[in-house]
Design a protein around this motif. Structure first.
Motif, PDB file in Angstrom:
ATOM      1  N   ILE A   7       0.829  -1.204   0.000  1.00  0.00           N
ATOM      2  CA  ILE A   7       0.000   0.000   0.000  1.00  0.00           C
ATOM      3  C   ILE A   7       0.866   1.256   0.000  1.00  0.00           C
ATOM      4  N   CYS A   8       1.892   1.286   0.837  1.00  0.00           N
ATOM      5  CA  CYS A   8       2.792   2.455   0.883  1.00  0.00           C
ATOM      6  C   CYS A   8       3.453   2.681  -0.472  1.00  0.00           C
ATOM      7  N   ASN A   9       3.940   1.615  -1.083  1.00  0.00           N
ATOM      8  CA  ASN A   9       4.573   1.753  -2.394  1.00  0.00           C
ATOM      9  C   ASN A   9       3.576   2.193  -3.460  1.00  0.00           C
ATOM     10  N   TRP A  10       2.358   1.648  -3.423  1.00  0.00           N
ATOM     11  CA  TRP A  10       1.313   2.039  -4.380  1.00  0.00           C
ATOM     12  C   TRP A  10       1.014   3.535  -4.261  1.00  0.00           C
ATOM     13  N   MET A  11       0.822   3.990  -3.054  1.00  0.00           N
ATOM     14  CA  MET A  11       0.386   5.369  -2.854  1.00  0.00           C
ATOM     15  C   MET A  11       1.512   6.378  -3.070  1.00  0.00           C
TER      16      MET A  11
ATOM     17  N   LEU B 178      -9.708   1.442  -0.675  1.00  0.00           N
ATOM     18  CA  LEU B 178      -8.412   1.465   0.002  1.00  0.00           C
ATOM     19  C   LEU B 178      -8.441   2.376   1.223  1.00  0.00           C
ATOM     20  N   VAL B 179      -9.207   3.443   1.149  1.00  0.00           N
ATOM     21  CA  VAL B 179      -9.312   4.361   2.288  1.00  0.00           C
ATOM     22  C   VAL B 179      -9.813   3.631   3.537  1.00  0.00           C
ATOM     23  N   ASN B 180     -10.657   2.644   3.383  1.00  0.00           N
ATOM     24  CA  ASN B 180     -11.176   1.909   4.538  1.00  0.00           C
ATOM     25  C   ASN B 180     -10.077   1.129   5.251  1.00  0.00           C
ATOM     26  N   VAL B 181      -9.090   0.639   4.504  1.00  0.00           N
ATOM     27  CA  VAL B 181      -7.946  -0.050   5.112  1.00  0.00           C
ATOM     28  C   VAL B 181      -7.138   0.941   5.941  1.00  0.00           C
ATOM     29  N   LEU B 182      -6.932   2.136   5.393  1.00  0.00           N
ATOM     30  CA  LEU B 182      -6.163   3.152   6.114  1.00  0.00           C
ATOM     31  C   LEU B 182      -6.892   3.602   7.375  1.00  0.00           C
ATOM     32  N   ILE B 183      -8.192   3.748   7.300  1.00  0.00           N
ATOM     33  CA  ILE B 183      -8.983   4.132   8.479  1.00  0.00           C
ATOM     34  C   ILE B 183      -8.920   3.019   9.528  1.00  0.00           C
ATOM     35  N   LYS B 184      -9.044   1.773   9.078  1.00  0.00           N
ATOM     36  CA  LYS B 184      -8.945   0.641  10.013  1.00  0.00           C
ATOM     37  C   LYS B 184      -7.572   0.642  10.687  1.00  0.00           C
ATOM     38  N   ALA B 185      -6.517   0.880   9.913  1.00  0.00           N
ATOM     39  CA  ALA B 185      -5.161   0.912  10.474  1.00  0.00           C
ATOM     40  C   ALA B 185      -5.035   2.037  11.507  1.00  0.00           C
ATOM     41  N   ARG B 186      -5.530   3.207  11.171  1.00  0.00           N
ATOM     42  CA  ARG B 186      -5.462   4.343  12.100  1.00  0.00           C
ATOM     43  C   ARG B 186      -6.208   4.020  13.391  1.00  0.00           C
TER      44      ARG B 186
ATOM     45  N   PHE C 159       1.666   1.278   9.590  1.00  0.00           N
ATOM     46  CA  PHE C 159       1.739   2.538   8.847  1.00  0.00           C
ATOM     47  C   PHE C 159       2.183   3.645   9.798  1.00  0.00           C
ATOM     48  N   SER C 160       2.943   4.599   9.303  1.00  0.00           N
ATOM     49  CA  SER C 160       3.319   5.738  10.147  1.00  0.00           C
ATOM     50  C   SER C 160       2.123   6.676  10.283  1.00  0.00           C
ATOM     51  N   GLU C 161       2.090   7.401  11.379  1.00  0.00           N
ATOM     52  CA  GLU C 161       1.009   8.362  11.602  1.00  0.00           C
ATOM     53  C   GLU C 161       0.983   9.414  10.502  1.00  0.00           C
ATOM     54  N   SER C 162       2.154   9.868  10.057  1.00  0.00           N
ATOM     55  CA  SER C 162       2.205  10.889   9.005  1.00  0.00           C
ATOM     56  C   SER C 162       1.675  10.343   7.676  1.00  0.00           C
ATOM     57  N   PHE C 163       1.951   9.074   7.380  1.00  0.00           N
ATOM     58  CA  PHE C 163       1.423   8.458   6.155  1.00  0.00           C
ATOM     59  C   PHE C 163      -0.097   8.422   6.199  1.00  0.00           C
TER      60      PHE C 163
ATOM     61  N   ASP D 168      -2.136  10.245   8.037  1.00  0.00           N
ATOM     62  CA  ASP D 168      -2.665  11.618   7.984  1.00  0.00           C
ATOM     63  C   ASP D 168      -2.672  12.146   6.552  1.00  0.00           C
ATOM     64  N   GLU D 169      -1.625  11.840   5.816  1.00  0.00           N
ATOM     65  CA  GLU D 169      -1.502  12.339   4.440  1.00  0.00           C
ATOM     66  C   GLU D 169      -2.492  11.679   3.490  1.00  0.00           C
ATOM     67  N   PHE D 170      -2.668  10.371   3.611  1.00  0.00           N
ATOM     68  CA  PHE D 170      -3.408   9.655   2.578  1.00  0.00           C
ATOM     69  C   PHE D 170      -4.866   9.342   2.899  1.00  0.00           C
ATOM     70  N   ILE D 171      -5.276   9.373   4.149  1.00  0.00           N
ATOM     71  CA  ILE D 171      -6.697   9.142   4.441  1.00  0.00           C
ATOM     72  C   ILE D 171      -7.549  10.218   3.776  1.00  0.00           C
ATOM     73  N   GLY D 172      -7.068  11.447   3.759  1.00  0.00           N
ATOM     74  CA  GLY D 172      -7.816  12.553   3.154  1.00  0.00           C
ATOM     75  C   GLY D 172      -8.012  12.439   1.652  1.00  0.00           C
TER      76      GLY D 172
END
Length: 180
Positions: A38-42, A133-141, A148-152, A154-158
């Motif tokens: 996911i990090c590499n994709w984004m 994909l946003v749902n995966v990031l929200i679940k991770a947060r 995932f890093s907090e900054s990642f 914060d940057e990509f959920i939006g």
């Protein structure tokens, strides 16, 4: 030339794709390999995305039927060919910002697109699905980061990112017009 080359074996592609499906269908944990994917994709621009990425998304899109039906947007300099796997967003404002109000806007009402998907297609051969994909990031947060890093996050959920095949038969396209 030092160009990023993301490579995966067939087993890795299958494992990551299944994990992406299980994260949203079965509330599975997010594997480290999936976090890396996911990090590499984004973080990789459109010119750097190669076969390994698209092979994983192809497996996911053929086997994942989403529960929600949002309206999705994609902005691009030119309309790509049908069937190409691409990033969409659930926010018109995000599409406008990315496009800088130039090029084209593709809009897809997934409720209409997926109306008959389950009835006419079998698992493993879905044609018109998308992956939130946003749902995966929200679940991770919400579960403390899941690698995932907090900054990642914060940057990509939006960006409210979804992965979907471009299908011009089930979407509308418009040309952006700049307000003077």
């Amino acid at each position: 030339m030092n160009e990023f080359q993301y490579r995966l074996s067939q087993n890795q592609k299958t494992e990551i794709a299944q994990n992406l499906i299980d994260i949203l269908h079965r509330d599975a944990d997010i594997f480290d390999s999936t976090v890396t994917f996911i990090c590499n994709w984004m973080r990789t621009g459109p010119d750097g995305k190669r076969k390994a990425f698209f092979d994983v998304w192809d497996i996911v899109l053929k086997n994942y039927l989403p529960a929600t039906r949002p309206i999705l947007f994609r902005t691009c300099g030119r309309i790509s060919k049908n069937g190409k796997i691409a990033s969409f967003t659930g926010r018109l404002e995000c599409a406008r910002r990315i496009s800088e109000s130039s090029g084209f806007l593709i809009i897809c009402d997934t409720k209409e697109t997926l109306e008959y998907e389950e009835r006419f297609y079998k698992l493993g051969s879905y044609k018109h699905t998308f992956y939130p994909l946003v749902n995966v990031l929200i679940k991770a947060r919400d579960s403390g980061g899941s690698g995932f890093s907090e900054s990642f996050l914060d940057e990509f959920i939006g960006e409210d990112e979804y992965i979907m095949r471009i299908n011009l038969g089930y979407s509308c396209s418009f040309k952006w017009v700049k307000n003077v």
